[in-house]
Design a protein around this motif. Structure first.
Motif, PDB file in Angstrom:
ATOM      1  N   GLY A 142      -1.677  -7.079   5.236  1.00 55.04           N
ATOM      2  CA  GLY A 142      -0.866  -7.204   4.027  1.00 55.04           C
ATOM      3  C   GLY A 142       0.381  -6.348   4.041  1.00 55.04           C
ATOM      4  N   ARG A 143       1.238  -6.611   3.083  1.00 56.74           N
ATOM      5  CA  ARG A 143       2.517  -5.895   2.978  1.00 56.74           C
ATOM      6  C   ARG A 143       2.348  -4.412   2.635  1.00 56.74           C
ATOM      7  NH1 ARG A 143       7.164  -8.357   3.575  1.00 56.74           N
ATOM      8  NH2 ARG A 143       7.287 -10.594   3.329  1.00 56.74           N
ATOM      9  N   VAL A 144       1.377  -4.090   1.804  1.00 54.16           N
ATOM     10  CA  VAL A 144       1.187  -2.688   1.404  1.00 54.16           C
ATOM     11  C   VAL A 144       0.845  -1.842   2.622  1.00 54.16           C
ATOM     12  CG1 VAL A 144      -0.219  -1.103   0.036  1.00 54.16           C
ATOM     13  CG2 VAL A 144       0.517  -3.275  -0.959  1.00 54.16           C
ATOM     14  N   TYR A 145      -0.137  -2.266   3.381  1.00 47.99           N
ATOM     15  CA  TYR A 145      -0.592  -1.510   4.551  1.00 47.99           C
ATOM     16  C   TYR A 145       0.507  -1.414   5.613  1.00 47.99           C
ATOM     17  CZ  TYR A 145      -3.485  -0.072   8.495  1.00 47.99           C
ATOM     18  OH  TYR A 145      -4.007   0.588   9.572  1.00 47.99           O
ATOM     19  N   THR A 146       1.108  -2.559   5.958  1.00 48.46           N
ATOM     20  CA  THR A 146       2.132  -2.521   7.007  1.00 48.46           C
ATOM     21  C   THR A 146       3.381  -1.769   6.541  1.00 48.46           C
ATOM     22  OG1 THR A 146       2.936  -4.725   6.371  1.00 48.46           O
ATOM     23  CG2 THR A 146       1.325  -4.613   8.160  1.00 48.46           C
ATOM     24  N   GLY A 147       3.697  -1.879   5.243  1.00 46.09           N
ATOM     25  CA  GLY A 147       4.833  -1.124   4.714  1.00 46.09           C
ATOM     26  C   GLY A 147       4.590   0.374   4.759  1.00 46.09           C
TER      27      GLY A 147
END
Length: 81
Positions: free
Chosen positions: A31-36
């Motif tokens: 997801g975006r949260v983790y990769t961000g």
């Protein structure tokens, strides 16, 4: 504590929070949260390593950040967790 220590601490805290959120299944590794968070933490750690001239970690964190950014940009739309 020096400025580079504080910067590195912030980066490491971001990376550890991302790791813990993923371990406790609060965010997906895709997801975006983790990769961000991985990108941000790695970029901050890379900058801190650059400030102290520790180039092996500049390379490590730079590569980590590059792969995290690539993953972040390739997350399908609508995938927030």
């Amino acid at each position: 504590m020096t400025t580079s220590d504080i910067i590195a601490s912030v980066g490491v805290i971001i990376l550890l929070i991302a790791f813990l959120l993923n371990m406790y299944k609060k965010v997906s590794a895709q997801g975006r949260v983790y990769t961000g968070m991985n990108f941000l933490g790695a970029a901050i750690c890379c900058f801190s390593s650059y400030l102290i001239g520790f180039y092996p970690f500049v390379v490590l964190e730079g590569v980590w950040g590059a792969f995290a950014l690539y993953s972040f940009l390739n997350v399908p739309r609508g995938t927030s967790k």
